[in-house]
Design an enzyme around this catalytic site. Structure first.
Site, PDB file in Angstrom:
ATOM      1  N   GLU A  17       0.815  -1.122   0.086  1.00  0.00           N
ATOM      2  CA  GLU A  17       0.007   0.123   0.009  1.00  0.00           C
ATOM      3  C   GLU A  17       0.870   1.308  -0.070  1.00  0.00           C
ATOM      4  O   GLU A  17       1.838   1.148   0.761  1.00  0.00           O
ATOM      5  CB  GLU A  17      -0.824  -0.046   1.267  1.00  0.00           C
ATOM      6  CG  GLU A  17      -1.834   1.062   1.239  1.00  0.00           C
ATOM      7  CD  GLU A  17      -2.918   1.036   2.300  1.00  0.00           C
ATOM      8  OE1 GLU A  17      -3.582   0.067   2.426  1.00  0.00           O
ATOM      9  OE2 GLU A  17      -2.918   2.040   3.195  1.00  0.00           O
ATOM     10  N   THR A  49      -3.987   4.759  -1.370  1.00  0.00           N
ATOM     11  CA  THR A  49      -5.124   5.425  -0.486  1.00  0.00           C
ATOM     12  C   THR A  49      -5.652   6.752  -1.103  1.00  0.00           C
ATOM     13  O   THR A  49      -5.303   7.240  -2.263  1.00  0.00           O
ATOM     14  CB  THR A  49      -4.588   5.816   0.851  1.00  0.00           C
ATOM     15  OG1 THR A  49      -3.516   6.786   0.756  1.00  0.00           O
ATOM     16  CG2 THR A  49      -3.914   4.626   1.567  1.00  0.00           C
ATOM     17  N   TYR A  50      -6.941   7.131  -0.601  1.00  0.00           N
ATOM     18  CA  TYR A  50      -7.645   7.964  -1.081  1.00  0.00           C
ATOM     19  C   TYR A  50      -7.700   9.287   0.096  1.00  0.00           C
ATOM     20  O   TYR A  50      -7.810   8.872   1.339  1.00  0.00           O
ATOM     21  CB  TYR A  50      -8.938   7.906  -1.313  1.00  0.00           C
ATOM     22  CG  TYR A  50     -10.146   8.477  -1.928  1.00  0.00           C
ATOM     23  CD1 TYR A  50      -9.732   8.953  -3.274  1.00  0.00           C
ATOM     24  CD2 TYR A  50     -11.027   9.268  -1.307  1.00  0.00           C
ATOM     25  CE1 TYR A  50     -10.859   9.712  -4.042  1.00  0.00           C
ATOM     26  CE2 TYR A  50     -11.783   9.876  -1.940  1.00  0.00           C
ATOM     27  CZ  TYR A  50     -11.797  10.289  -3.120  1.00  0.00           C
ATOM     28  OH  TYR A  50     -12.500  11.340  -3.810  1.00  0.00           O
ATOM     29  N   ALA A  52      -8.009  11.648   3.086  1.00  0.00           N
ATOM     30  CA  ALA A  52      -9.212  11.276   4.244  1.00  0.00           C
ATOM     31  C   ALA A  52     -10.167  12.147   4.097  1.00  0.00           C
ATOM     32  O   ALA A  52     -11.289  11.691   4.591  1.00  0.00           O
ATOM     33  CB  ALA A  52      -8.093  11.544   5.599  1.00  0.00           C
ATOM     34  N   HIS A  79      -8.354   3.093  -3.484  1.00  0.00           N
ATOM     35  CA  HIS A  79      -8.924   3.209  -2.419  1.00  0.00           C
ATOM     36  C   HIS A  79     -10.124   4.393  -2.787  1.00  0.00           C
ATOM     37  O   HIS A  79      -9.797   5.369  -3.348  1.00  0.00           O
ATOM     38  CB  HIS A  79      -8.379   3.598  -1.107  1.00  0.00           C
ATOM     39  CG  HIS A  79      -7.451   2.722  -0.918  1.00  0.00           C
ATOM     40  ND1 HIS A  79      -6.887   2.706   0.681  1.00  0.00           N
ATOM     41  CD2 HIS A  79      -6.548   1.856  -1.369  1.00  0.00           C
ATOM     42  CE1 HIS A  79      -5.983   1.570   0.693  1.00  0.00           C
ATOM     43  NE2 HIS A  79      -5.967   1.116  -0.486  1.00  0.00           N
ATOM     44  N   HIS A 150     -13.666  -2.545  14.700  1.00  0.00           N
ATOM     45  CA  HIS A 150     -13.439  -1.170  14.319  1.00  0.00           C
ATOM     46  C   HIS A 150     -13.905  -0.133  15.534  1.00  0.00           C
ATOM     47  O   HIS A 150     -14.661  -0.485  16.419  1.00  0.00           O
ATOM     48  CB  HIS A 150     -14.645  -0.762  13.264  1.00  0.00           C
ATOM     49  CG  HIS A 150     -14.578   0.628  12.723  1.00  0.00           C
ATOM     50  ND1 HIS A 150     -15.258   1.661  13.187  1.00  0.00           N
ATOM     51  CD2 HIS A 150     -13.785   1.000  11.612  1.00  0.00           C
ATOM     52  CE1 HIS A 150     -14.798   2.652  12.430  1.00  0.00           C
ATOM     53  NE2 HIS A 150     -14.109   2.415  11.493  1.00  0.00           N
ATOM     54  N   LYS A 166     -21.044  -6.269   4.135  1.00  0.00           N
ATOM     55  CA  LYS A 166     -20.350  -5.860   3.145  1.00  0.00           C
ATOM     56  C   LYS A 166     -20.034  -6.896   1.994  1.00  0.00           C
ATOM     57  O   LYS A 166     -20.123  -6.535   0.835  1.00  0.00           O
ATOM     58  CB  LYS A 166     -18.900  -5.147   3.721  1.00  0.00           C
ATOM     59  CG  LYS A 166     -19.250  -4.210   4.448  1.00  0.00           C
ATOM     60  CD  LYS A 166     -17.924  -3.121   4.618  1.00  0.00           C
ATOM     61  CE  LYS A 166     -17.152  -3.489   5.660  1.00  0.00           C
ATOM     62  NZ  LYS A 166     -15.863  -2.689   5.893  1.00  0.00           N
ATOM     63  N   GLN A 177      -7.063  -4.060   8.758  1.00  0.00           N
ATOM     64  CA  GLN A 177      -6.303  -2.973   9.618  1.00  0.00           C
ATOM     65  C   GLN A 177      -5.222  -3.491  10.181  1.00  0.00           C
ATOM     66  O   GLN A 177      -5.081  -4.808  10.368  1.00  0.00           O
ATOM     67  CB  GLN A 177      -7.172  -2.474  10.705  1.00  0.00           C
ATOM     68  CG  GLN A 177      -6.918  -1.260  11.452  1.00  0.00           C
ATOM     69  CD  GLN A 177      -6.361   0.014  10.561  1.00  0.00           C
ATOM     70  OE1 GLN A 177      -5.572  -0.160   9.963  1.00  0.00           O
ATOM     71  NE2 GLN A 177      -7.280   0.806  10.565  1.00  0.00           N
TER      72      GLN A 177
HETATM   73  P1  FAD Z   1     -17.784   0.621   7.482  1.00  0.00           P
HETATM   74  O1  FAD Z   1     -17.543  -0.871   6.862  1.00  0.00           O
HETATM   75  O2  FAD Z   1     -18.937   1.481   6.917  1.00  0.00           O
HETATM   76  O3  FAD Z   1     -17.826   0.454   9.021  1.00  0.00           O
HETATM   77  C1  FAD Z   1     -17.664   1.557   9.906  1.00  0.00           C
HETATM   78  C2  FAD Z   1     -18.576   1.271  11.210  1.00  0.00           C
HETATM   79  O4  FAD Z   1     -19.778   1.126  10.938  1.00  0.00           O
HETATM   80  C3  FAD Z   1     -17.755   0.170  11.714  1.00  0.00           C
HETATM   81  O5  FAD Z   1     -18.093   0.206  13.182  1.00  0.00           O
HETATM   82  C4  FAD Z   1     -18.886  -0.867  11.251  1.00  0.00           C
HETATM   83  O6  FAD Z   1     -19.259  -2.079  12.163  1.00  0.00           O
HETATM   84  C5  FAD Z   1     -20.243  -0.027  11.311  1.00  0.00           C
HETATM   85  N1  FAD Z   1     -21.175  -0.675  10.159  1.00  0.00           N
HETATM   86  C6  FAD Z   1     -20.671  -1.124   9.118  1.00  0.00           C
HETATM   87  N2  FAD Z   1     -21.887  -1.012   8.317  1.00  0.00           N
HETATM   88  C7  FAD Z   1     -23.131  -1.080   9.157  1.00  0.00           C
HETATM   89  C8  FAD Z   1     -24.402  -1.046   8.954  1.00  0.00           C
HETATM   90  N3  FAD Z   1     -24.991  -1.410   7.650  1.00  0.00           N
HETATM   91  N4  FAD Z   1     -25.225  -0.791  10.036  1.00  0.00           N
HETATM   92  C9  FAD Z   1     -24.561  -0.186  11.167  1.00  0.00           C
HETATM   93  N5  FAD Z   1     -23.158  -0.090  11.605  1.00  0.00           N
HETATM   94  C10 FAD Z   1     -22.374  -0.610  10.441  1.00  0.00           C
HETATM   95  N6  FAD Z   1      -9.285   5.914   5.274  1.00  0.00           N
HETATM   96  C11 FAD Z   1      -9.296   6.743   4.306  1.00  0.00           C
HETATM   97  O7  FAD Z   1      -9.738   8.152   4.350  1.00  0.00           O
HETATM   98  N7  FAD Z   1      -8.621   6.544   3.043  1.00  0.00           N
HETATM   99  C12 FAD Z   1      -8.112   5.563   2.743  1.00  0.00           C
HETATM  100  O8  FAD Z   1      -7.650   5.261   1.574  1.00  0.00           O
HETATM  101  C13 FAD Z   1      -8.103   4.367   3.588  1.00  0.00           C
HETATM  102  N8  FAD Z   1      -7.661   3.066   3.242  1.00  0.00           N
HETATM  103  C14 FAD Z   1      -8.011   2.026   4.427  1.00  0.00           C
HETATM  104  C15 FAD Z   1      -7.557   1.013   3.826  1.00  0.00           C
HETATM  105  C16 FAD Z   1      -7.588  -0.187   5.075  1.00  0.00           C
HETATM  106  C17 FAD Z   1      -7.313  -1.543   4.585  1.00  0.00           C
HETATM  107  C18 FAD Z   1      -8.256  -0.081   6.027  1.00  0.00           C
HETATM  108  C19 FAD Z   1      -8.436  -1.043   7.254  1.00  0.00           C
HETATM  109  C20 FAD Z   1      -8.715   1.223   6.482  1.00  0.00           C
HETATM  110  C21 FAD Z   1      -8.533   2.262   5.517  1.00  0.00           C
HETATM  111  N9  FAD Z   1      -9.078   3.663   5.658  1.00  0.00           N
HETATM  112  C22 FAD Z   1      -8.767   4.748   5.024  1.00  0.00           C
HETATM  113  C23 FAD Z   1      -9.621   3.952   7.163  1.00  0.00           C
HETATM  114  C24 FAD Z   1     -11.161   3.682   7.019  1.00  0.00           C
HETATM  115  O9  FAD Z   1     -11.991   5.000   6.096  1.00  0.00           O
HETATM  116  C25 FAD Z   1     -11.748   4.112   8.268  1.00  0.00           C
HETATM  117  O10 FAD Z   1     -11.458   2.955   9.306  1.00  0.00           O
HETATM  118  C26 FAD Z   1     -13.142   4.200   8.626  1.00  0.00           C
HETATM  119  O11 FAD Z   1     -13.494   4.658   9.821  1.00  0.00           O
HETATM  120  C27 FAD Z   1     -14.300   3.025   8.429  1.00  0.00           C
HETATM  121  O12 FAD Z   1     -14.366   2.842   6.880  1.00  0.00           O
HETATM  122  P2  FAD Z   1     -15.049   1.274   6.629  1.00  0.00           P
HETATM  123  O13 FAD Z   1     -14.737   1.160   5.365  1.00  0.00           O
HETATM  124  O14 FAD Z   1     -14.326   0.066   7.165  1.00  0.00           O
HETATM  125  O15 FAD Z   1     -16.515   1.428   7.303  1.00  0.00           O
END
Ligand code: FAD
Length: 288
Positions: A17, A49-50, A52, A79, A150, A166, A177
């Site tokens: 990455e 990455t994208y 924040a 991303h 998370h 998802k 993570q």
């Molecule tokens: P989600 O999957 O939407 O989850 C977020 C929270 O909501 C979790 O607590 C989950 O349990 C909950 N949730 C999910 N779906 C639901 C639902 N349907 N109903 C109720 N609750 C729900 N950030 C950036 O800004 N740019 C990047 O490029 C970037 N790359 C990343 C790459 C990796 C491999 C990882 C692990 C993280 C990355 N992040 C990045 C950080 C990420 O954006 C954050 O961790 C963010 O807070 C959560 O994103 P997610 O897609 O996992 O969210």
């Protein structure tokens, strides 16, 4: 290229990455030196990455993915976060990724940031995944997962069920993570199997380069620091070279154990530091 096809092998895949360099550090042009340093490692793919804040006008992720594919002939994953974007903005990004020949997207919600009002078209990553799958089904979609849960999650069960959702919405591959205790990953992998999550899960490995940096990072992402790593950080915090060497050894030790436990893949957070990635990859060359 469909990233998920890479995971049919018996050996773990190794991916990398990178992030778009900041404008005051030379901007996108400086990515070439990072990629020149990484290309000989023959990663399965490179993800980029994208920003924040999720600014759709910033094309650096797309541009870097195009460079990775066209100039270095390595598959790329772009991303993409959604919580701060409107549907129209996401449409624009999807169109421009397709035009650039990018076929793989890591679909993310993005962090909820103080002072950055969510746009409400997409609340969670699953909304973006479903949207991509219906509007632009030619994309292969990956998603993020969290071995230690998370930070916004009230409990592990809901986190795993949300992850399953998802995958049901179309995520074909998961990247974790960062974590520093492999047992956390094995417990998580077992819970995923029980929940019926059966897509490849790559383990995210972060080579630590400074104590203050990693403490800041774990305070945001909720990962824990095991005693063994805490002792290294405390012992060598004033000696950057020793700290780097010790933490590279720590990352290698994690990777060897993960490979021995049949992990699908290792995703190395390179932090745009090819030398560190080279040292790690050369130590585990025969495991992949
Ligand atoms: P989600 O999957 O939407 O989850 C977020 C929270 O909501 C979790 O607590 C989950 O349990 C909950 N949730 C999910 N779906 C639901 C639902 N349907 N109903 C109720 N609750 C729900 N950030 C950036 O800004 N740019 C990047 O490029 C970037 N790359 C990343 C790459 C990796 C491999 C990882 C692990 C993280 C990355 N992040 C990045 C950080 C990420 O954006 C954050 O961790 C963010 O807070 C959560 O994103 P997610 O897609 O996992 O969210």
């Amino acid at each position: 290229m469909n990233i998920t096809q890479l995971f049919n092998e018996k050996r773990p895949r190794f991916s990398l990455e990178i992030f778009p360099p900041k404008k005051d550090q030379g901007g996108i042009d400086t990515i070439y030196s990072t990629l020149d340093g990484l290309k000989d490692l023959r990663p399965a793919f490179i993800s980029c990455t994208y920003g924040a804040g999720g600014n759709p006008a910033d094309s650096s992720t797309r541009d870097i993915c195009r460079i990775v594919q066209e100039n270095y002939h390595i598959p790329a994953i772009a991303h993409l976060t959604c919580v701060n974007s409107t549907r129209e903005q996401i449409d624009e990004v999807l169109d421009s990724l397709a035009k650039a020949g990018v076929e793989n997207i890591l679909a993310l919600r993005g962090d909820l940031r103080p002072g950055c009002e969510p746009q409400h078209d997409f609340e969670y990553a699953c909304d973006l995944i479903s949207y991509i799958k219906s509007r632009a089904p030619q994309f292969y979609v990956s998603a993020a997962c969290y071995p230690e849960g998370h930070p916004d999650s009230p409990d592990t069960v809901s986190d795993i069920l949300n992850l399953k959702h998802k995958v049901d919405c179309g995520a074909q591959h998961l990247i974790s993570q960062l974590f520093f205790d492999n047992e956390d990953f094995y417990d998580f992998r077992e819970k995923c199997a029980i929940a019926g999550i059966n897509v490849p899960i790559e383990a995210g490995i972060m080579p630590v380069s400074s104590k203050s940096g990693i403490l800041r990072m774990v305070s945001m992402c909720g990962a824990s620091i095991p005693k063994k790593l805490a002792r290294i950080l405390n012992r060598y915090e004033e000696d950057p070279q020793a700290l780097r060497d010790a933490c590279i050894a720590y990352a290698i030790d994690q990777i060897v154990d993960l490979a021995a436990n049949d992990v699908d893949g290792i995703h190395l957070y390179t932090m745009n530091k090819p030398e560190t990635a080279k040292r790690i990859f050369s130590a585990v060359e025969s495991l992949r």
